[in-house]
Motif scaffolding. Structure first.
Motif, short mmCIF file in Angstrom:
data_model
loop_
_atom_site.label_atom_id
_atom_site.label_comp_id
_atom_site.label_asym_id
_atom_site.label_seq_id
_atom_site.Cartn_x
_atom_site.Cartn_y
_atom_site.Cartn_z
N GLU A 1 94.46 -31.62 -5.12
CA GLU A 1 94.02 -31.18 -3.80
C GLU A 1 93.24 -29.88 -3.94
OE1 GLU A 1 97.11 -31.04 -0.90
OE2 GLU A 1 98.10 -32.86 -1.65
N LYS A 2 92.86 -29.29 -2.79
CA LYS A 2 92.23 -27.99 -2.80
C LYS A 2 93.28 -26.94 -2.45
CE LYS A 2 87.49 -29.36 -1.68
NZ LYS A 2 86.36 -29.19 -0.75
N TYR A 3 93.36 -25.92 -3.29
CA TYR A 3 94.32 -24.85 -3.10
C TYR A 3 93.57 -23.53 -2.96
CZ TYR A 3 97.11 -28.59 -5.09
OH TYR A 3 97.69 -29.82 -5.33
N TYR A 4 94.04 -22.70 -2.04
CA TYR A 4 93.35 -21.45 -1.76
C TYR A 4 94.19 -20.24 -2.18
CZ TYR A 4 90.09 -24.42 0.66
OH TYR A 4 89.16 -25.39 0.95
N GLY A 5 95.16 -20.48 -3.02
CA GLY A 5 95.99 -19.41 -3.53
C GLY A 5 97.38 -19.91 -3.88
N LEU B 1 104.40 -12.36 -6.79
CA LEU B 1 102.96 -12.38 -6.97
C LEU B 1 102.31 -13.26 -5.93
CD1 LEU B 1 102.77 -12.87 -10.85
CD2 LEU B 1 102.63 -10.72 -9.59
N LEU B 2 101.21 -12.81 -5.37
CA LEU B 2 100.41 -13.59 -4.42
C LEU B 2 98.95 -13.49 -4.81
CD1 LEU B 2 99.85 -15.14 -1.75
CD2 LEU B 2 99.89 -12.92 -0.59
N PHE C 1 111.16 -19.18 -11.85
CA PHE C 1 110.19 -19.00 -10.77
C PHE C 1 110.86 -19.55 -9.52
CE2 PHE C 1 107.25 -18.24 -14.04
CZ PHE C 1 106.00 -17.90 -13.53
N ARG C 2 110.83 -18.81 -8.42
CA ARG C 2 111.45 -19.28 -7.18
C ARG C 2 110.48 -19.09 -6.01
NH1 ARG C 2 113.32 -15.05 -3.96
NH2 ARG C 2 113.45 -13.01 -5.01
N ASN C 3 110.81 -19.76 -4.89
CA ASN C 3 109.96 -19.70 -3.71
C ASN C 3 108.50 -19.95 -4.06
OD1 ASN C 3 112.21 -17.20 -2.92
ND2 ASN C 3 112.02 -19.00 -1.61
N ILE C 4 108.28 -21.05 -4.78
CA ILE C 4 106.94 -21.41 -5.24
C ILE C 4 106.15 -22.00 -4.08
CG2 ILE C 4 105.65 -22.85 -6.84
CD1 ILE C 4 108.13 -22.75 -8.67
N GLN C 5 105.00 -21.41 -3.78
CA GLN C 5 104.18 -21.84 -2.65
C GLN C 5 102.71 -21.88 -3.02
OE1 GLN C 5 105.86 -18.54 -0.15
NE2 GLN C 5 106.11 -20.16 1.39
N VAL C 6 101.92 -22.56 -2.21
CA VAL C 6 100.47 -22.53 -2.32
C VAL C 6 99.90 -22.14 -0.96
CG1 VAL C 6 100.33 -24.24 -4.16
CG2 VAL C 6 100.27 -24.99 -1.76
N VAL C 7 98.63 -21.70 -0.94
CA VAL C 7 97.93 -21.37 0.28
C VAL C 7 97.06 -22.56 0.66
CG1 VAL C 7 96.33 -19.77 1.41
CG2 VAL C 7 97.93 -18.93 -0.35
N ASP C 8 97.21 -23.05 1.88
CA ASP C 8 96.46 -24.24 2.29
C ASP C 8 95.09 -23.88 2.88
OD1 ASP C 8 96.85 -23.36 4.91
OD2 ASP C 8 98.33 -24.91 5.41
N TRP C 9 94.37 -24.89 3.36
CA TRP C 9 93.00 -24.70 3.85
C TRP C 9 92.94 -23.76 5.06
CZ3 TRP C 9 91.90 -26.01 8.90
CH2 TRP C 9 92.88 -26.76 9.56
N ASN D 1 97.48 -20.56 5.19
CA ASN D 1 98.91 -20.46 5.41
C ASN D 1 99.66 -20.78 4.12
OD1 ASN D 1 99.14 -19.79 8.25
ND2 ASN D 1 98.35 -21.84 8.65
N LEU D 2 100.73 -20.05 3.85
CA LEU D 2 101.59 -20.36 2.72
C LEU D 2 102.48 -21.54 3.06
CD1 LEU D 2 102.55 -16.75 1.68
CD2 LEU D 2 101.62 -18.46 0.11
N VAL D 3 102.49 -22.53 2.18
CA VAL D 3 103.30 -23.73 2.38
C VAL D 3 104.00 -24.06 1.06
CG1 VAL D 3 101.80 -24.65 4.19
CG2 VAL D 3 101.37 -25.28 1.80
N PRO D 4 105.13 -24.79 1.09
CA PRO D 4 105.79 -25.18 -0.15
C PRO D 4 104.85 -25.96 -1.06
CG PRO D 4 107.20 -25.62 1.72
CD PRO D 4 105.86 -25.24 2.29
N SER D 5 104.97 -25.74 -2.36
CA SER D 5 104.11 -26.45 -3.31
C SER D 5 104.42 -27.94 -3.26
CB SER D 5 104.35 -25.93 -4.73
OG SER D 5 103.94 -24.59 -4.84
#
Length: 371
Positions: A162-166, A271-272, A317-325, A328-332
């Motif tokens: 997918e596309k990830y923004y962070g 880290l973000l 590693f905990r609370n692993i998330q990605v930034v969506d389109w 917003n931070l969402v679960p990986s």
């Protein structure tokens, strides 16, 4: 420091062996030119400071004006000033972060003023540990994320397709043992775009132990970037132009303290990385194995213990998330885990209400199952 020596001694099995001077090749002019190149490079990357801070670990931290940092040596940035950071992703909570106190240089209350950035001063001995001036601060050329060649071994969680923004995660910090100067052990987030060819583009951040780069075994906060698969562009920290630092409280490349202890207190950093369009995100550990073929290094990954040992013993590693389109931070989604050599370093994933998506990872390297 002498430019050359006419006699050398080698310690072998407790006996001094005299190496005849006629067997030594003296190149004083070559050494002199090398030192000139080193001093020229030092003048380029060590910028004038308005304040100097001496860290307990021996580092020198220079407080450099924002627009004088190495980033603005880049032709596309020369003459410009730092832009305001982009809007933080929704769902990011800064409470609980300790930007002033997690690095040794700031433990006694020393700070850099607003309008400046703290930069770890590079010394002559730092560059002398590298293979050459041109390779200082860089990863191996042709190093690739999708393979364990060149002695690089990984235990990672990843998302792709997918596309990830962070990406964001909390990582506990350890001080793993590294076998020799030519190896390192790190834990980081990779934001990856492009194919795994020459157009590979990555932004990386985490902590690492690297005796070659830093001259010690402290875990240190680091960044890395490349836009051509580690061939000609990019470097660690602020050792080349391109990466713009805006924070006046964190020194990239400086030692982290405290670190976690086995069966004891756990210390993690959050880290973000965001506003980066990517096709893959990786989280996890990496080491370099420089041992001869058929043998394995004893360099540790993470805590030096396998994933199955769990909390207070293994690294995580905990609370692993990605930034969506929509920023917003969402679960990986569909986080997968992979270890190149699970008998040496392994990884186990999971999910719960307190930690969200998480995994334990790491290992001791050489052991009866990883000879």
């Amino acid at each position: 420091m002498p430019l050359f020596r006419s006699m050398q001694y080698n310690e072998t099995n407790g006996n001094r062996v005299n190496l005849s001077p006629r067997n030594q090749t003296l190149r004083p002019l070559e050494e002199l030119n090398k030192l000139k190149a080193i001093n020229q490079h030092l003048r380029k990357i060590n910028k004038p400071s308005i304040k100097t801070i001496h860290s307990p670990d021996g580092d020198i931290i220079d407080c450099v004006l924002l627009h004088h940092q190495p980033a603005f040596d880049h032709p596309r940035l020369r003459g410009q000033k730092p832009l305001d950071p982009p809007e933080r992703p929704g769902g990011h909570n800064r409470r609980g972060l300790r930007p002033k106190s997690f690095q040794l240089w700031g433990m006694e209350g020393e700070t850099c003023s607003e309008g400046t950035v703290p930069i770890r001063r590079t010394k002559e001995e730092d560059i002398l540990r590298a293979n050459s001036v041109s390779s200082f601060g860089k990863k191996l050329r042709h190093y690739r994320r999708d393979t364990s060649s060149n002695g690089h071994e990984h235990a990672v969680g990843y998302v792709s397709g997918e596309k990830y923004y962070g990406a964001k995660a909390s990582i506990n910090v350890w001080a793993p043992q590294v076998q020799n100067q030519y190896e390192f052990s790190l834990s980081q987030i990779w934001i990856i775009s492009g194919s795994f060819g020459n157009d590979l583009n990555t932004i990386e951040a985490g902590w690492q132990v690297s005796p070659e780069l830093y001259g010690d075994n402290y875990p240190r906060f680091f960044t890395y970037w490349t836009n051509d698969a580690y061939q000609a562009t990019g470097c660690y920290n602020l050792l080349c132009s391109g990466f713009v630092q805006t924070n006046s409280e964190i020194a990239i490349g400086a030692a982290i303290s405290p670190s976690s202890s086995y069966k004891g207190g756990q210390f993690d950093i959050t880290l973000l990385i965001w506003k980066e369009h990517a096709s893959m995100v990786q989280y996890g550990g990496e080491i370099v194995n420089s041992s001869p073929f058929g043998a394995h290094t004893s360099t540790q990954m993470g805590s030096g213990h396998f994933a199955e040992e769990g909390f207070t013993k293994s690294s995580y590693f905990r609370n692993i998330q990605v930034v969506d389109w929509d920023n917003n931070l969402v679960p990986s989604p569909n986080l997968r885990v992979l270890a190149d050599h699970p008998n040496c370093y392994d990884i186990q994933g999971g999910s719960n209400r307190a930690w969200g998506s998480y995994f334990y990872y790491g290992g001791p390297g050489k052991n009866p199952k990883c000879p």
